[in-house]
Design an enzyme around this catalytic site. Structure first.
Site, PDB file in Angstrom:
ATOM      1  N   SER A  10       1.024  -1.321   0.415  1.00  0.00           N
ATOM      2  CA  SER A  10      -0.664   0.212   0.197  1.00  0.00           C
ATOM      3  C   SER A  10       0.415   0.972   0.045  1.00  0.00           C
ATOM      4  O   SER A  10       0.358   2.451  -0.516  1.00  0.00           O
ATOM      5  CB  SER A  10      -0.983   0.401   0.875  1.00  0.00           C
ATOM      6  OG  SER A  10       0.125   0.051   2.641  1.00  0.00           O
ATOM      7  N   ARG A  11       2.092   1.066   0.350  1.00  0.00           N
ATOM      8  CA  ARG A  11       2.769   2.664   1.176  1.00  0.00           C
ATOM      9  C   ARG A  11       4.603   2.481   0.391  1.00  0.00           C
ATOM     10  O   ARG A  11       4.993   1.186  -0.230  1.00  0.00           O
ATOM     11  CB  ARG A  11       2.869   2.691   1.629  1.00  0.00           C
ATOM     12  CG  ARG A  11       1.366   3.462   2.394  1.00  0.00           C
ATOM     13  CD  ARG A  11       1.344   3.795   4.150  1.00  0.00           C
ATOM     14  NE  ARG A  11       2.547   2.719   5.103  1.00  0.00           N
ATOM     15  CZ  ARG A  11       1.727   3.285   5.836  1.00  0.00           C
ATOM     16  NH1 ARG A  11       0.774   3.705   6.504  1.00  0.00           N
ATOM     17  NH2 ARG A  11       2.682   1.968   7.372  1.00  0.00           N
ATOM     18  N   ASN A  60      -1.951  -9.902   7.893  1.00  0.00           N
ATOM     19  CA  ASN A  60      -0.943  -9.638   8.458  1.00  0.00           C
ATOM     20  C   ASN A  60       0.260 -10.212   8.257  1.00  0.00           C
ATOM     21  O   ASN A  60      -0.205 -12.008   8.969  1.00  0.00           O
ATOM     22  CB  ASN A  60      -1.838  -9.651   9.763  1.00  0.00           C
ATOM     23  CG  ASN A  60      -0.461  -9.440  10.935  1.00  0.00           C
ATOM     24  OD1 ASN A  60       0.969  -9.227  10.296  1.00  0.00           O
ATOM     25  ND2 ASN A  60      -1.102  -8.896  11.566  1.00  0.00           N
ATOM     26  N   VAL A  61       0.968 -10.270   7.302  1.00  0.00           N
ATOM     27  CA  VAL A  61       1.682 -11.603   7.507  1.00  0.00           C
ATOM     28  C   VAL A  61       2.554 -12.154   8.344  1.00  0.00           C
ATOM     29  O   VAL A  61       2.872 -13.311   8.313  1.00  0.00           O
ATOM     30  CB  VAL A  61       3.223 -10.889   6.219  1.00  0.00           C
ATOM     31  CG1 VAL A  61       2.003 -10.302   4.792  1.00  0.00           C
ATOM     32  CG2 VAL A  61       3.560  -9.721   7.119  1.00  0.00           C
ATOM     33  N   ASN A  89       7.624  -8.081   0.027  1.00  0.00           N
ATOM     34  CA  ASN A  89       7.884  -6.895   1.179  1.00  0.00           C
ATOM     35  C   ASN A  89       7.899  -6.307   2.257  1.00  0.00           C
ATOM     36  O   ASN A  89       8.813  -5.632   2.897  1.00  0.00           O
ATOM     37  CB  ASN A  89       7.295  -5.667   0.045  1.00  0.00           C
ATOM     38  CG  ASN A  89       7.358  -4.640   0.041  1.00  0.00           C
ATOM     39  OD1 ASN A  89       8.387  -3.593  -0.013  1.00  0.00           O
ATOM     40  ND2 ASN A  89       6.320  -3.614   0.540  1.00  0.00           N
ATOM     41  N   SER A 141      17.544  -6.242   2.908  1.00  0.00           N
ATOM     42  CA  SER A 141      17.588  -4.327   3.464  1.00  0.00           C
ATOM     43  C   SER A 141      19.074  -4.270   3.526  1.00  0.00           C
ATOM     44  O   SER A 141      20.112  -5.774   4.038  1.00  0.00           O
ATOM     45  CB  SER A 141      17.725  -4.136   5.389  1.00  0.00           C
ATOM     46  OG  SER A 141      17.656  -2.597   5.088  1.00  0.00           O
ATOM     47  N   TYR A 154      15.915  -5.371  13.340  1.00  0.00           N
ATOM     48  CA  TYR A 154      15.983  -6.114  12.181  1.00  0.00           C
ATOM     49  C   TYR A 154      17.270  -6.464  10.709  1.00  0.00           C
ATOM     50  O   TYR A 154      17.028  -7.596  10.386  1.00  0.00           O
ATOM     51  CB  TYR A 154      15.944  -4.533  11.696  1.00  0.00           C
ATOM     52  CG  TYR A 154      15.282  -4.246  10.304  1.00  0.00           C
ATOM     53  CD1 TYR A 154      13.610  -4.173  10.062  1.00  0.00           C
ATOM     54  CD2 TYR A 154      16.274  -3.935   9.588  1.00  0.00           C
ATOM     55  CE1 TYR A 154      13.283  -4.289   8.827  1.00  0.00           C
ATOM     56  CE2 TYR A 154      15.403  -3.050   8.145  1.00  0.00           C
ATOM     57  CZ  TYR A 154      14.052  -3.226   6.927  1.00  0.00           C
ATOM     58  OH  TYR A 154      13.671  -2.785   6.058  1.00  0.00           O
ATOM     59  N   LYS A 158      16.351  -9.814   8.525  1.00  0.00           N
ATOM     60  CA  LYS A 158      16.940  -9.186   7.001  1.00  0.00           C
ATOM     61  C   LYS A 158      17.895 -10.288   6.378  1.00  0.00           C
ATOM     62  O   LYS A 158      18.355 -10.668   5.802  1.00  0.00           O
ATOM     63  CB  LYS A 158      16.898  -7.850   6.591  1.00  0.00           C
ATOM     64  CG  LYS A 158      15.538  -6.785   7.058  1.00  0.00           C
ATOM     65  CD  LYS A 158      14.251  -6.942   5.801  1.00  0.00           C
ATOM     66  CE  LYS A 158      13.578  -6.841   6.066  1.00  0.00           C
ATOM     67  NZ  LYS A 158      12.977  -6.555   4.687  1.00  0.00           N
ATOM     68  N   ILE A 187      16.018   4.791   1.660  1.00  0.00           N
ATOM     69  CA  ILE A 187      14.910   4.888   0.020  1.00  0.00           C
ATOM     70  C   ILE A 187      14.451   5.559   1.314  1.00  0.00           C
ATOM     71  O   ILE A 187      13.455   5.533   1.992  1.00  0.00           O
ATOM     72  CB  ILE A 187      14.875   3.787  -0.038  1.00  0.00           C
ATOM     73  CG1 ILE A 187      15.591   2.924  -0.499  1.00  0.00           C
ATOM     74  CG2 ILE A 187      13.683   3.589  -1.362  1.00  0.00           C
ATOM     75  CD1 ILE A 187      16.626   2.944  -2.151  1.00  0.00           C
TER      76      ILE A 187
END
Length: 243
Positions: A10-11, A60-61, A89, A141, A154, A158, A187
């Site tokens: 969505s974003r 919700n993944v 993603n 990432s 994180y 990743k 990004i």
């Protein structure tokens, strides 16, 4: 109907990927979102503006039951449809120094970025294997490749996603399914909106933050037939930040 599913579509980078796939392919785009339906519908408008078709799909993944219910119901209602492309993603950050990191922040980040990959891909992979064709693209990432202070959770999630990409690629290659990862650096997106670009760009050889579209082009290429001999690869899209 051949489809491409983008989680967290969505974003930000996810939205850019949906739009780029709509431009470059004939895939019907499945735009996954967790809570922000409005933003997902905006992405759908942009997909349709490119003359392509799509729909939004809520789950919700990190919740395997939510993923399985949504994807199984969708397949039941679209018996002729095949998901050929999976773009994992969806991800979240909960930054902080490890010594002060609450277990909840560790669990939430791992559950979304890493277990989300398992929940979505595991639901769909047997269909890809039966069809003898598929593209799985995992959004990792720079943190998962070189490690970033303040992002041990994180980076762990990743980094594990990178390793999973390389292992799964070897399992499914004979069935013409490729599995690749991209590792974006800084990004421009909601995720980096709190960062001081003026200060941080000095760390980046190219001297600026990247645009979501610059990531989306690479994903679109990996999702295409042109990339059929690339698998188990990690493409860094980071303006030259290497450890």
């Amino acid at each position: 109907m051949k489809c491409a599913l983008v989680t967290g579509g969505s974003r930000g980078i996810g939205k850019a990927i949906c739009i780029q796939l709509a431009k470059d392919s004939d895939y019907h785009i499945l735009i996954n979102y967790n809570s922000n339906k409005e933003a997902a519908l905006e992405t759908l408008k942009s997909v349709e503006a490119e003359g392509n078709t799509g729909e939004v799909i809520q789950f919700n993944v990190s919740d395997s039951e939510s993923v399985n219910n949504a994807l199984n119901n969708w397949q039941e209602n679209n018996k002729e449809a095949t998901v050929e492309v999976i773009v994992n993603n969806a991800g979240i950050t909960k930054d902080g120094l490890f010594m002060w990191m609450p277990k909840e922040d560790w669990d939430n980040v791992i559950n979304t970025s890493l277990n989300g990959f398992y929940n979505v891909t595991n639901n769909l992979i047997q269909k890809l294997l039966r069809n003898r064709y598929g593209r799985i693209i995992n959004v990792a990432s720079v943190s998962g490749v070189k490690g970033t202070a303040g992002q041990t959770n994180y980076s762990a999630a990743k980094g594990a996603l990178v390793a999973a990409t390389k292992a799964l690629a070897q399992e499914v290659a004979k069935r013409k399914i490729t599995v690749n990862a991209i590792a974006p650096g800084f990004i421009k997106s909601d995720m980096t909106s709190d960062l001081d670009e003026a200060e941080l760009k000095n760390l980046i050889p190219i001297n600026r933050f990247g645009e979501p579209e610059e990531v989306a082009h690479a994903v679109s290429f990996l999702a295409s037939e042109k990339a059929s001999y690339i698998t188990g690869e990690v493409i860094n899209i980071n303006g030259g930040i290497y450890s």
